[in-house]
Design an enzyme around this catalytic site. Structure first.
Site, PDB file in Angstrom:
ATOM      1  N   ARG A  71       0.806  -1.230   0.000  1.00 23.89           N
ATOM      2  CA  ARG A  71       0.000   0.000   0.000  1.00 23.89           C
ATOM      3  C   ARG A  71       0.834   1.273   0.000  1.00 23.89           C
ATOM      4  O   ARG A  71       0.327   2.342   0.295  1.00 23.89           O
ATOM      5  CB  ARG A  71      -0.996   0.005   1.167  1.00 23.89           C
ATOM      6  N   LYS A 119       2.515  11.600 -11.262  1.00 24.56           N
ATOM      7  CA  LYS A 119       1.844  10.611 -12.117  1.00 24.56           C
ATOM      8  C   LYS A 119       2.738   9.396 -12.286  1.00 24.56           C
ATOM      9  O   LYS A 119       3.899   9.521 -12.669  1.00 24.56           O
ATOM     10  CB  LYS A 119       1.557  11.202 -13.504  1.00 24.56           C
ATOM     11  N   GLU A 128       9.005  18.243 -24.529  1.00 22.06           N
ATOM     12  CA  GLU A 128       8.177  18.643 -23.387  1.00 22.06           C
ATOM     13  C   GLU A 128       8.479  20.086 -22.969  1.00 22.06           C
ATOM     14  O   GLU A 128       7.587  20.796 -22.496  1.00 22.06           O
ATOM     15  CB  GLU A 128       8.386  17.686 -22.213  1.00 22.06           C
ATOM     16  N   LYS A 172       5.153  23.198 -14.302  1.00 22.24           N
ATOM     17  CA  LYS A 172       4.419  21.944 -14.092  1.00 22.24           C
ATOM     18  C   LYS A 172       4.107  21.741 -12.611  1.00 22.24           C
ATOM     19  O   LYS A 172       3.017  21.275 -12.264  1.00 22.24           O
ATOM     20  CB  LYS A 172       5.194  20.748 -14.638  1.00 22.24           C
ATOM     21  N   GLU A 196      -5.831  16.002 -11.569  1.00 22.07           N
ATOM     22  CA  GLU A 196      -6.182  16.271 -12.970  1.00 22.07           C
ATOM     23  C   GLU A 196      -7.691  16.336 -13.195  1.00 22.07           C
ATOM     24  O   GLU A 196      -8.245  15.687 -14.086  1.00 22.07           O
ATOM     25  CB  GLU A 196      -5.543  15.221 -13.893  1.00 22.07           C
ATOM     26  N   ARG A 249      -4.908  20.841 -14.717  1.00 23.22           N
ATOM     27  CA  ARG A 249      -3.773  19.975 -15.022  1.00 23.22           C
ATOM     28  C   ARG A 249      -3.910  19.281 -16.379  1.00 23.22           C
ATOM     29  O   ARG A 249      -2.914  18.859 -16.982  1.00 23.22           O
ATOM     30  CB  ARG A 249      -3.590  18.935 -13.907  1.00 23.22           C
ATOM     31  N   HIS A 303      -0.588  15.301 -26.570  1.00 27.33           N
ATOM     32  CA  HIS A 303      -0.597  13.907 -26.152  1.00 27.33           C
ATOM     33  C   HIS A 303      -1.770  13.085 -26.701  1.00 27.33           C
ATOM     34  O   HIS A 303      -1.669  11.863 -26.762  1.00 27.33           O
ATOM     35  CB  HIS A 303      -0.576  13.813 -24.624  1.00 27.33           C
ATOM     36  N   HIS A 306       0.184  10.322 -28.239  1.00 20.61           N
ATOM     37  CA  HIS A 306       0.134   9.000 -27.618  1.00 20.61           C
ATOM     38  C   HIS A 306      -0.432   7.963 -28.584  1.00 20.61           C
ATOM     39  O   HIS A 306       0.006   6.804 -28.594  1.00 20.61           O
ATOM     40  CB  HIS A 306      -0.725   9.037 -26.353  1.00 20.61           C
TER      41      HIS A 306
END
Length: 344
Positions: A106, A128, A170, A207, A217, A221, A228, A232
């Site tokens: 955890r 993230k 980026e 950021k 997010e 955000r 992306h 992506h």
């Protein structure tokens, strides 16, 4: 910059000083095969008694199978919840090993030591973490912040030019969505002649600010996903082909393709689009894919994490230096953007 992000000239000394302030029961260091050879020797003597593990390098290993090996190693070493995992690598390893630490028993502490430009200005900032699943980027993951992210620009000297250029995408993204003046500075020089320290600090500060205001997010955000949605999809589609691209190369292509959508919707001028196109194509060249694959690439945008219901949601530029999120784009617009990019 937040107090938990430190830019260090001597990463070993900085890491050792941090570890001395904590009473960790066990210390582990995880590398990939490249950072094991080039970066680990720079910090090894600055770490108290620890165990190390190395995994294969590359996006194709950013999956649950590699996570299982990491969890197994932590289990064999009898790591408990008072242990810490130092992650020495680029964005792929940071995402994956951070995810492993955040979910092991955890959650245990982890320290990120990003070794690539992409990781230093983007992937290591904001909490993230995750892995790819069924060729879908970062499909499984969590949000979790490390108590320390340690940036050492000396690690960048170990990067091949293509990897360095990939990371710069980026930096370009952060300028396009937040600061027209920074974009002006960037476009005036090739990538290898940029004021790197200044740009790294700008990206980290921007950021971090956005991630602090919107950690999960839910709104603001989302703007960090500029480039992306299409990027992506390109990266995922080409992952297992001869046309495989690096993350930053795909994001650079995505930024340009989505800028075209912005222009078509009236948010961005033709002159601004030409500005972006000129710099990105000049510095990155063009991502190639087999003719006729536009339909399949567009289909992958349906799986994007920003989507809601059946709507593909995208970040679009409102001029250079400002962006809006949650903009719906159609499959036809995605294919149009890909066709525009291909025709350049």
């Amino acid at each position: 910059m937040p107090d938990t992000v430190v830019i260090a000239a001597d990463p070993a000394a900085e890491l050792n000083a941090f570890l001395k302030t904590r009473e960790y029961s066990k210390i582990g260091v995880i590398t990939d095969e490249n950072t094991r050879r080039h970066c680990y020797p720079l910090i090894e003597k600055g770490i108290p008694e620890h165990f190390s593990i190395s995994v294969p390098a590359g996006e194709e290993y950013k999956n649950i199978e590699t996570c299982s090996k990491i969890w197994q190693a932590l289990t064999v070493e009898a790591f408990d919840r008072h242990s810490v995992l130092v992650v020495l690598g680029g964005g792929v390893l940071g995402d994956m090993a951070g995810f492993c630490a955040a979910t092991f028993k955890r959650g245990i502490d982890f320290v990120l030591m990003p070794t690539t430009l992409l990781a230093q200005v983007d992937a290591s900032i904001g909490g993230k973490l995750g892995v790819d699943f069924n060729r879908l980027k970062n499909h499984i993951g969590v949000f979790s912040l490390p108590p320390l992210t340690l940036i050492h620009t000396g690690f960048l000297q170990t990067l091949p030019p293509r990897e360095y250029r990939s990371g710069f995408a980026e930096i370009i993204k952060h300028a396009l969505i937040s600061d027209a003046e920074v974009w002006k500075k960037i476009k005036s020089s090739p990538i290898d002649a940029q004021p790197l320290d200044y740009l790294i600090r700008h990206s980290i500060a921007y950021k971090s600010k956005v991630a602090t205001e919107d950690p999960k997010e839910k709104g603001l955000r989302k703007v960090l996903n500029a480039g992306h949605t299409i990027g992506h999809a390109l990266e995922s589609h080409l992952m297992a082909t001869a046309h495989k691209v690096l993350h930053g190369e795909a994001i650079a292509a995505g930024l340009l393709a989505e800028a075209w959508v912005s222009m078509k919707k009236g948010f961005l001028s033709q002159a601004e689009l030409d500005d972006i196109r000129g710099y990105i194509i000049d510095q990155f060249g063009k991502v190639q894919w087999p003719q006729g694959d536009e339909e399949a690439i567009a289909g992958l945008t349906v799986q994007d994490k920003k989507n809601k219901g059946n709507k593909v949601l995208c970040v679009l530029l409102e001029g250079i230096g400002k962006a809006r999120w949650d903009c719906e784009i159609s499959p036809a617009e995605v294919k149009g953007a890909l066709s525009f990019y291909r025709s350049i």
